[in-house]
Design a protein around this motif. Structure first.
Motif, PDB file in Angstrom:
ATOM      1  N   PHE A   5       0.825  -1.210   0.000  1.00 19.31           N
ATOM      2  CA  PHE A   5       0.000   0.000   0.000  1.00 19.31           C
ATOM      3  C   PHE A   5       0.859   1.260   0.000  1.00 19.31           C
ATOM      4  O   PHE A   5       0.498   2.261  -0.617  1.00 19.31           O
ATOM      5  CB  PHE A   5      -0.967   0.004   1.190  1.00 19.31           C
ATOM      6  CG  PHE A   5      -2.104  -0.961   1.023  1.00 19.31           C
ATOM      7  CD1 PHE A   5      -3.047  -0.788   0.019  1.00 19.31           C
ATOM      8  CD2 PHE A   5      -2.239  -2.049   1.861  1.00 19.31           C
ATOM      9  CE1 PHE A   5      -4.094  -1.673  -0.155  1.00 19.31           C
ATOM     10  CE2 PHE A   5      -3.285  -2.942   1.706  1.00 19.31           C
ATOM     11  CZ  PHE A   5      -4.212  -2.753   0.694  1.00 19.31           C
ATOM     12  N   PHE A   6       1.991   1.217   0.678  1.00 13.63           N
ATOM     13  CA  PHE A   6       2.896   2.358   0.675  1.00 13.63           C
ATOM     14  C   PHE A   6       3.375   2.633  -0.755  1.00 13.63           C
ATOM     15  O   PHE A   6       3.403   3.786  -1.199  1.00 13.63           O
ATOM     16  CB  PHE A   6       4.088   2.102   1.602  1.00 13.63           C
ATOM     17  CG  PHE A   6       5.028   3.270   1.707  1.00 13.63           C
ATOM     18  CD1 PHE A   6       4.720   4.359   2.509  1.00 13.63           C
ATOM     19  CD2 PHE A   6       6.219   3.287   0.997  1.00 13.63           C
ATOM     20  CE1 PHE A   6       5.589   5.444   2.604  1.00 13.63           C
ATOM     21  CE2 PHE A   6       7.085   4.360   1.083  1.00 13.63           C
ATOM     22  CZ  PHE A   6       6.773   5.447   1.886  1.00 13.63           C
ATOM     23  N   THR A   7       3.717   1.586  -1.483  1.00 16.65           N
ATOM     24  CA  THR A   7       4.126   1.731  -2.884  1.00 16.65           C
ATOM     25  C   THR A   7       2.989   2.311  -3.715  1.00 16.65           C
ATOM     26  O   THR A   7       3.212   3.193  -4.553  1.00 16.65           O
ATOM     27  CB  THR A   7       4.574   0.370  -3.453  1.00 16.65           C
ATOM     28  OG1 THR A   7       5.673  -0.103  -2.678  1.00 16.65           O
ATOM     29  CG2 THR A   7       4.984   0.475  -4.906  1.00 16.65           C
ATOM     30  N   PRO A  29     -10.575   1.228  -3.495  1.00 12.05           N
ATOM     31  CA  PRO A  29     -11.174   1.324  -2.155  1.00 12.05           C
ATOM     32  C   PRO A  29     -10.258   0.832  -1.035  1.00 12.05           C
ATOM     33  O   PRO A  29     -10.261   1.390   0.059  1.00 12.05           O
ATOM     34  CB  PRO A  29     -12.428   0.453  -2.254  1.00 12.05           C
ATOM     35  CG  PRO A  29     -12.747   0.398  -3.710  1.00 12.05           C
ATOM     36  CD  PRO A  29     -11.422   0.479  -4.425  1.00 12.05           C
ATOM     37  N   GLN A  30      -9.445  -0.191  -1.312  1.00 12.48           N
ATOM     38  CA  GLN A  30      -8.550  -0.706  -0.271  1.00 12.48           C
ATOM     39  C   GLN A  30      -7.485   0.325   0.090  1.00 12.48           C
ATOM     40  O   GLN A  30      -7.124   0.471   1.254  1.00 12.48           O
ATOM     41  CB  GLN A  30      -7.899  -2.009  -0.715  1.00 12.48           C
ATOM     42  CG  GLN A  30      -8.867  -3.166  -0.768  1.00 12.48           C
ATOM     43  CD  GLN A  30      -8.192  -4.452  -1.193  1.00 12.48           C
ATOM     44  OE1 GLN A  30      -7.185  -4.435  -1.898  1.00 12.48           O
ATOM     45  NE2 GLN A  30      -8.738  -5.576  -0.759  1.00 12.48           N
ATOM     46  N   LEU A  31      -6.982   1.049  -0.898  1.00 11.28           N
ATOM     47  CA  LEU A  31      -5.997   2.092  -0.637  1.00 11.28           C
ATOM     48  C   LEU A  31      -6.629   3.221   0.181  1.00 11.28           C
ATOM     49  O   LEU A  31      -6.000   3.753   1.091  1.00 11.28           O
ATOM     50  CB  LEU A  31      -5.410   2.634  -1.942  1.00 11.28           C
ATOM     51  CG  LEU A  31      -4.311   3.690  -1.793  1.00 11.28           C
ATOM     52  CD1 LEU A  31      -3.114   3.136  -1.015  1.00 11.28           C
ATOM     53  CD2 LEU A  31      -3.874   4.196  -3.161  1.00 11.28           C
ATOM     54  N   GLY A  32      -7.864   3.555  -0.116  1.00 13.78           N
ATOM     55  CA  GLY A  32      -8.574   4.572   0.658  1.00 13.78           C
ATOM     56  C   GLY A  32      -8.728   4.174   2.116  1.00 13.78           C
ATOM     57  O   GLY A  32      -8.501   4.985   3.018  1.00 13.78           O
ATOM     58  N   ARG A  33      -9.096   2.921   2.352  1.00 15.94           N
ATOM     59  CA  ARG A  33      -9.239   2.430   3.731  1.00 15.94           C
ATOM     60  C   ARG A  33      -7.878   2.404   4.433  1.00 15.94           C
ATOM     61  O   ARG A  33      -7.766   2.771   5.598  1.00 15.94           O
ATOM     62  CB  ARG A  33      -9.887   1.043   3.748  1.00 15.94           C
ATOM     63  CG  ARG A  33     -11.385   1.095   3.527  1.00 15.94           C
ATOM     64  CD  ARG A  33     -12.056  -0.244   3.796  1.00 15.94           C
ATOM     65  NE  ARG A  33     -11.605  -1.308   2.916  1.00 15.94           N
ATOM     66  CZ  ARG A  33     -12.086  -1.549   1.700  1.00 15.94           C
ATOM     67  NH1 ARG A  33     -13.035  -0.782   1.212  1.00 15.94           N
ATOM     68  NH2 ARG A  33     -11.636  -2.533   0.983  1.00 15.94           N
ATOM     69  N   TRP A  34      -6.844   1.968   3.713  1.00 18.36           N
ATOM     70  CA  TRP A  34      -5.501   1.924   4.290  1.00 18.36           C
ATOM     71  C   TRP A  34      -5.054   3.327   4.703  1.00 18.36           C
ATOM     72  O   TRP A  34      -4.536   3.509   5.799  1.00 18.36           O
ATOM     73  CB  TRP A  34      -4.534   1.315   3.271  1.00 18.36           C
ATOM     74  CG  TRP A  34      -3.118   1.267   3.736  1.00 18.36           C
ATOM     75  CD1 TRP A  34      -2.546   0.293   4.512  1.00 18.36           C
ATOM     76  CD2 TRP A  34      -2.087   2.222   3.460  1.00 18.36           C
ATOM     77  NE1 TRP A  34      -1.221   0.602   4.729  1.00 18.36           N
ATOM     78  CE2 TRP A  34      -0.917   1.776   4.088  1.00 18.36           C
ATOM     79  CE3 TRP A  34      -2.053   3.405   2.733  1.00 18.36           C
ATOM     80  CZ2 TRP A  34       0.286   2.483   4.017  1.00 18.36           C
ATOM     81  CZ3 TRP A  34      -0.863   4.102   2.658  1.00 18.36           C
ATOM     82  CH2 TRP A  34       0.287   3.640   3.292  1.00 18.36           C
ATOM     83  N   ALA A  35      -5.246   4.305   3.818  1.00 19.27           N
ATOM     84  CA  ALA A  35      -4.863   5.688   4.125  1.00 19.27           C
ATOM     85  C   ALA A  35      -5.630   6.186   5.353  1.00 19.27           C
ATOM     86  O   ALA A  35      -5.063   6.855   6.224  1.00 19.27           O
ATOM     87  CB  ALA A  35      -5.117   6.600   2.924  1.00 19.27           C
ATOM     88  N   TYR A  36      -6.899   5.844   5.440  1.00 19.87           N
ATOM     89  CA  TYR A  36      -7.712   6.231   6.590  1.00 19.87           C
ATOM     90  C   TYR A  36      -7.106   5.677   7.885  1.00 19.87           C
ATOM     91  O   TYR A  36      -6.961   6.401   8.879  1.00 19.87           O
ATOM     92  CB  TYR A  36      -9.151   5.723   6.414  1.00 19.87           C
ATOM     93  CG  TYR A  36      -9.981   5.846   7.664  1.00 19.87           C
ATOM     94  CD1 TYR A  36     -10.526   7.069   8.043  1.00 19.87           C
ATOM     95  CD2 TYR A  36     -10.208   4.741   8.468  1.00 19.87           C
ATOM     96  CE1 TYR A  36     -11.281   7.186   9.199  1.00 19.87           C
ATOM     97  CE2 TYR A  36     -10.958   4.849   9.632  1.00 19.87           C
ATOM     98  CZ  TYR A  36     -11.493   6.068   9.986  1.00 19.87           C
ATOM     99  OH  TYR A  36     -12.239   6.181  11.145  1.00 19.87           O
TER     100      TYR A  36
END
Length: 84
Positions: A5-7, A29-36
């Motif tokens: 996700f960092f990448t 959507p997974q990146l959005g949740r991870w950032a949250y």
């Protein structure tokens, strides 16, 4: 998973010029949740709540690339009907 996700975040920043990913990021959507959840972890750090050292190091990595820990809705929403 975190490194993946960092990448993706770095790629997002290169493409859009910011790291202000909304929770409901439709393209990923997974990146959005991870950032949250990174923002949630940062809030815990600011509030002095105990976090594992690995989480603190990851927050530092995010800070190093200019991650926006405070979400700015206006940067992600297209402004419709406003003059340029």
């Amino acid at each position: 998973h975190w490194d993946h996700f960092f990448t993706d975040l770095v790629t997002f920043k290169e493409k859009f010029g910011h790291t202000n990913i909304p929770l409901s990021y439709n393209a990923d959507p997974q990146l959005g949740r991870w950032a949250y959840f990174q923002r949630v972890n940062n809030m815990k750090k600011v509030e002095g709540k105990g976090l594992p050292i690995i989480v603190k190091k990851r927050l530092d990595q995010l800070k190093d690339i200019g991650f926006r820990f405070h979400f700015e809705k206006s940067r992600c929403v297209k402004r419709r009907g406003r003059p340029k």
